[in-house]
Write an enzyme that holds these catalytic residues in place. Sequence first.
Site, short mmCIF file in Angstrom:
data_model
loop_
_atom_site.label_atom_id
_atom_site.label_comp_id
_atom_site.label_asym_id
_atom_site.label_seq_id
_atom_site.Cartn_x
_atom_site.Cartn_y
_atom_site.Cartn_z
N HIS A 270 -4.04 -24.91 -8.03
CA HIS A 270 -5.47 -25.19 -8.23
C HIS A 270 -6.38 -24.07 -7.71
O HIS A 270 -7.59 -24.23 -7.65
CB HIS A 270 -5.89 -26.56 -7.67
CG HIS A 270 -5.56 -26.81 -6.23
ND1 HIS A 270 -4.99 -28.00 -5.81
CD2 HIS A 270 -5.71 -26.07 -5.13
CE1 HIS A 270 -4.82 -27.96 -4.49
NE2 HIS A 270 -5.26 -26.81 -4.05
N PRO A 302 -5.33 -35.16 -5.18
CA PRO A 302 -5.28 -35.90 -3.92
C PRO A 302 -6.66 -36.34 -3.44
O PRO A 302 -7.68 -35.76 -3.83
CB PRO A 302 -4.70 -34.85 -2.95
CG PRO A 302 -5.23 -33.55 -3.48
CD PRO A 302 -5.25 -33.70 -4.99
N GLY A 303 -6.65 -37.36 -2.59
CA GLY A 303 -7.88 -37.81 -1.95
C GLY A 303 -8.04 -37.13 -0.60
O GLY A 303 -8.31 -35.94 -0.50
N HIS A 326 -9.44 -30.77 -8.44
CA HIS A 326 -8.22 -30.55 -7.64
C HIS A 326 -8.11 -31.54 -6.50
O HIS A 326 -7.14 -31.52 -5.75
CB HIS A 326 -8.19 -29.13 -7.10
CG HIS A 326 -8.98 -28.89 -5.84
ND1 HIS A 326 -10.28 -29.31 -5.66
CD2 HIS A 326 -8.64 -28.27 -4.67
CE1 HIS A 326 -10.71 -28.95 -4.46
NE2 HIS A 326 -9.74 -28.32 -3.84
N GLY A 327 -9.10 -32.42 -6.36
CA GLY A 327 -9.07 -33.41 -5.28
C GLY A 327 -10.39 -34.13 -5.19
O GLY A 327 -11.19 -34.13 -6.14
N GLY A 329 -12.76 -33.35 -2.92
CA GLY A 329 -13.80 -32.37 -2.62
C GLY A 329 -14.56 -32.75 -1.37
O GLY A 329 -14.84 -33.93 -1.12
#
Length: 397
Positions: A270, A302-303, A326-327, A329
């Site tokens: 990412h 992901p979190g 990508h997640g 943030g």
Amino acid sequence: MSYVEMPGAKVPIRMWTDPATVEEGALQQLRNVATLPWIKGLAVMPDVHYGKGATVGSVIAMRGAVCPAAVGVDIGCGMSAVKTSLTANDLPGDLSRLRSKIEQAIPVGRGMHDSPVEPGRFYGLATGGWDDFWGRFEGVADAVKFREERAAKQMGTLGGGNHLVETCTDTEGAVWLMLHSGSRNIGKELAEHHIGVAQKLPHNQGLVDGDLAVFISDTPQMAAYRNDLYWAQEYAKYNRAIMMALLKDVIRKEFKKAKPTFEPEISCHHNYVAEERYEGMDMLVTRKGAIRAGSGEFGIIPGSMGTSSYIVKGLGNEKAFNSASHGAGRRMSRSAAKRHFTVRDLEEQTRGVECRKDAGVLDEIPGAYKNIDQVMAQQRDLVEVVAKLKQFICVKG
């Protein structure tokens, strides 16, 4: 949601979030990127936030040029995940031993292996091209041998910050292994070296932001950068593969009776550059805090260390240059998180997760991140959810 389009100097800024919720510093960075002469498109993911030079959560398509700061200094950073045959019923009541075994197997923070990990000792790990990979290492500046030796020992290590190793369960009770890391110190050194080179080039003088300096195609500087860039992206991929092999070894040993098996690995960068074609043009696409989400392609979003993560399939939305977030943030900086939250807050927000709960990881507290479920809702036209995961162990650097 679909995207919101903001005007930009050279190209429109397509945003998969409400611009009113984005900090002004990040918005200004996006406006700056849109002024670059070589830019052909700019897509902004729902996890967008302020970064060095280029915004985190941005996808930048350029023709004949690439901006090193739009990749980030952790070249090739990304995620890997594997579904196992284990279920929640196989898990022990006390997870501290399993967490300890993972931390013993995979060095974290600035740690490294005492000697390079030999990939040939892992069952099922592809080792083709390994020698050729190291043969392509050219290093930066003078101390090449030292850098290669250190990089070899850091292969298969986690690092710090938001990097993680997790064991999770999905909504059906299946156990997953998931990790997040990149190209370690060598990727950072290569990135910083080339950003410095780019900033001194004549065509970059007078840019609205010096951190947005670019390399131009068919120049020796571009050739040197792309050599090191692609090497570092490959390093990051190998790094995650070695870590996953080490993690699988731990799981096999700790669950001998269950004889766990593993499905094919899902892996995605990412922070990287890809050569892709849009609107009939060959472009260099940088994703900084964004994954590729081409039609049917698997990805991982992901979190945080106390919230859910998602396995997704891309929907191939070309308006976003086949990308997704990508997640979750960050919604506040690391320093702000340390000022705002306490260790007690961390303990409360990671309740039920076997993980560090001390001041050393306070900047990674879930409250410092955006709501992952809201981020996922904002990109329904970019990805579809394959599995929703929740960690029961989280290892941080």
